[in-house]
Design an enzyme around this catalytic site. Structure first.
Site, mmCIF file in Angstrom:
data_model
loop_
_atom_site.group_PDB
_atom_site.id
_atom_site.type_symbol
_atom_site.label_atom_id
_atom_site.label_comp_id
_atom_site.label_asym_id
_atom_site.label_seq_id
_atom_site.Cartn_x
_atom_site.Cartn_y
_atom_site.Cartn_z
ATOM 1 C CB SER A 146 -19.130 5.528 -16.807
ATOM 2 O OG SER A 146 -18.305 5.305 -17.930
ATOM 3 C CE1 TYR A 159 -15.937 10.068 -15.605
ATOM 4 C CE2 TYR A 159 -15.641 7.990 -16.760
ATOM 5 C CZ TYR A 159 -16.412 9.101 -16.466
ATOM 6 O OH TYR A 159 -17.676 9.220 -17.028
HETATM 7 N N1 NAD Z 1 -20.482 11.768 -22.447
HETATM 8 C C1 NAD Z 1 -20.274 10.445 -22.337
HETATM 9 O O1 NAD Z 1 -19.881 9.772 -23.328
HETATM 10 C C2 NAD Z 1 -20.508 9.747 -21.032
HETATM 11 C C3 NAD Z 1 -20.360 8.347 -20.995
HETATM 12 C C4 NAD Z 1 -20.573 7.678 -19.797
HETATM 13 C C5 NAD Z 1 -20.953 8.384 -18.669
HETATM 14 N N2 NAD Z 1 -21.105 9.746 -18.724
HETATM 15 C C6 NAD Z 1 -21.525 10.451 -17.507
HETATM 16 O O2 NAD Z 1 -22.670 11.231 -17.795
HETATM 17 C C7 NAD Z 1 -22.678 12.407 -16.974
HETATM 18 C C8 NAD Z 1 -22.816 13.643 -17.834
HETATM 19 O O3 NAD Z 1 -21.741 13.658 -18.752
HETATM 20 P P1 NAD Z 1 -21.647 14.743 -19.915
HETATM 21 O O4 NAD Z 1 -20.870 14.092 -20.995
HETATM 22 O O5 NAD Z 1 -22.984 15.325 -20.210
HETATM 23 O O6 NAD Z 1 -20.707 15.834 -19.201
HETATM 24 P P2 NAD Z 1 -20.366 17.334 -19.669
HETATM 25 O O7 NAD Z 1 -18.994 17.602 -19.168
HETATM 26 O O8 NAD Z 1 -20.627 17.496 -21.095
HETATM 27 O O9 NAD Z 1 -21.412 18.191 -18.820
HETATM 28 C C9 NAD Z 1 -21.323 18.181 -17.425
HETATM 29 C C10 NAD Z 1 -22.025 19.365 -16.814
HETATM 30 O O10 NAD Z 1 -21.753 19.297 -15.404
HETATM 31 C C11 NAD Z 1 -21.282 20.556 -14.955
HETATM 32 N N3 NAD Z 1 -20.367 20.374 -13.848
HETATM 33 C C12 NAD Z 1 -19.117 19.822 -13.892
HETATM 34 N N4 NAD Z 1 -18.534 19.894 -12.697
HETATM 35 C C13 NAD Z 1 -19.436 20.481 -11.869
HETATM 36 C C14 NAD Z 1 -19.406 20.854 -10.516
HETATM 37 N N5 NAD Z 1 -18.310 20.654 -9.759
HETATM 38 N N6 NAD Z 1 -20.501 21.426 -9.960
HETATM 39 C C15 NAD Z 1 -21.590 21.671 -10.727
HETATM 40 N N7 NAD Z 1 -21.671 21.369 -12.027
HETATM 41 C C16 NAD Z 1 -20.604 20.779 -12.599
HETATM 42 C C17 NAD Z 1 -20.599 21.177 -16.176
HETATM 43 O O11 NAD Z 1 -20.502 22.606 -16.056
HETATM 44 C C18 NAD Z 1 -21.495 20.715 -17.315
HETATM 45 O O12 NAD Z 1 -22.557 21.614 -17.525
HETATM 46 C C19 NAD Z 1 -21.381 12.348 -16.164
HETATM 47 O O13 NAD Z 1 -21.655 11.766 -14.911
HETATM 48 C C20 NAD Z 1 -20.490 11.433 -16.978
HETATM 49 O O14 NAD Z 1 -19.501 10.809 -16.196
HETATM 50 C C21 NAD Z 1 -20.893 10.444 -19.885
#
Ligand code: NAD
Length: 289
Positions: A146, A159
């Site tokens: 991130s 985070y």
């Molecule tokens: N959305 C953003 O703007 C953004 C920006 C930078 C980085 N990221 C990174 O991208 C990745 C995905 O983010 P996202 O926005 O799609 O997240 P999200 O929360 O929308 O989806 C995450 C998924 O992971 C699953 N999950 C969470 N905890 C879990 C666990 N303990 N065991 C198994 N499954 C689990 C959830 O049920 C969900 O289906 C993450 O690593 C996040 O840090 C996201």
């Protein structure tokens, strides 16, 4: 041509694959002909993700595994079942939580976040990397970073720490792999920008309209495939309010804090607000957050 780890009939393992970026990546890999293992703790979303992939890509096999990345048992079971399912040439460590903590919050809160965002990644890469060494052909590990692990914005210390740890871990992994097996097994850091997912929009009704600022998760997945094909380690995503040039300035400013011995996180220091604003003025689209 795709990265050689993306091979029709090979298996991609995606954690957190039931929603958001993980689901978009799993879909995109299925489109490339890969069989996919979808791992998530949300049973309902997992089932519907798996059904959608099977319906959209009938030639591809999808294995839905319910589990929690904080459970060693579930991670070992994911590893074993994935290897039985086929030849795993791609691991996407995507699951994460933003349920964080401040610098002097209870260690239990920190541990809960680090279990999801850091220890699970380390455990899975350790399990799969050996298999990738000893099987034929190319393979890759993609860890989700991130910008909060690079310019470490304020507000959620745990985070930011977890994502900074993932960045360093993945850099070290990439180096060690390069020394050991050249480009046969590679590591990559995917760095999404602001993305329209349940993480950022937990209350969005299904099918509701995306605001203009974030990218879609599909855009992130497309960028991953494109930049893997180019062999890039840092796979950076902009978003609709943050062009690449603004990201570059923010990273340079953060590095300059050390070089010029400015206060920590000076981007958010009131005495530096004007200096930062003028530093990014010509590349900023108006959002200098
Ligand atoms: N959305 C953003 O703007 C953004 C920006 C930078 C980085 N990221 C990174 O991208 C990745 C995905 O983010 P996202 O926005 O799609 O997240 P999200 O929360 O929308 O989806 C995450 C998924 O992971 C699953 N999950 C969470 N905890 C879990 C666990 N303990 N065991 C198994 N499954 C689990 C959830 O049920 C969900 O289906 C993450 O690593 C996040 O840090 C996201």
């Amino acid at each position: 041509m795709n990265h050689l780890a993306i091979r029709k009939g090979n298996v991609a393992v995606v954690t957190g694959a039931a929603a958001g970026i993980g689901f978009a990546i799993a879909q995109r890999l299925a489109k490339e002909g890969m069989d996919v293992v979808l791992f998530d703790l949300d049973a309902k979303a997992l089932q519907s993700a798996s059904e959608m992939i099977t319906a959209d890509f009938p030639d591809v096999k999808a294995l839905a595994l319910l589990g929690d990345v904080t459970s060693e048992h579930d991670l070992h079971s994911l590893y074993e079942k994935s290897c039985e399912f086929g030849k795993v040439s791609l691991l996407i460590n995507n699951a994460a939580t933003i349920k964080g903590a401040g610098p002097w919050d209870a260690p239990s809160k920190w541990r809960a976040l680090m279990d999801v965002n850091f220890w699970s990644v380390l455990t899975l890469q350790r399990l799969f990397v050996e298999t990738m060494f000893f099987q034929d052909g190319h393979a890759a590990i993609v860890n989700l970073g991130s910008k909060e692990g690079i310019t470490t914005r304020t507000g959620n210390a745990a985070y930011s720490v977890s994502k900074a740890a993932i960045r360093v871990l993945t850099e070290q992994l990439a180096h060690e792999l390069r020394e050991k097996v050249g480009d046969r097994v590679t590591a990559h850091l995917l760095i999404p920008g602001y993305t329209y997912t349940p993480m950022n929009f937990p209350n969005a009704a299904p099918g509701s309209e995306k605001p203009s600022a974030p990218w879609t998760a599909d855009q992130v997945a497309d960028r991953l495939i494109e930049d893997l094909a180019r062999g890039q380690f840092y796979i950076f995503c902009e978003d609709n309010e943050t062009p690449w040039e603004l990201d570059q300035r923010r990273m340079q400013w953060a590095a300059d804090d050390l070089i010029f011995k400015r206060p920590a996180l000076s981007r958010w220091h009131k005495d530096y607000a004007d200096g930062f604003a003028s530093y990014v003025a010509d590349v900023s689209s108006g959002n200098a957050e």
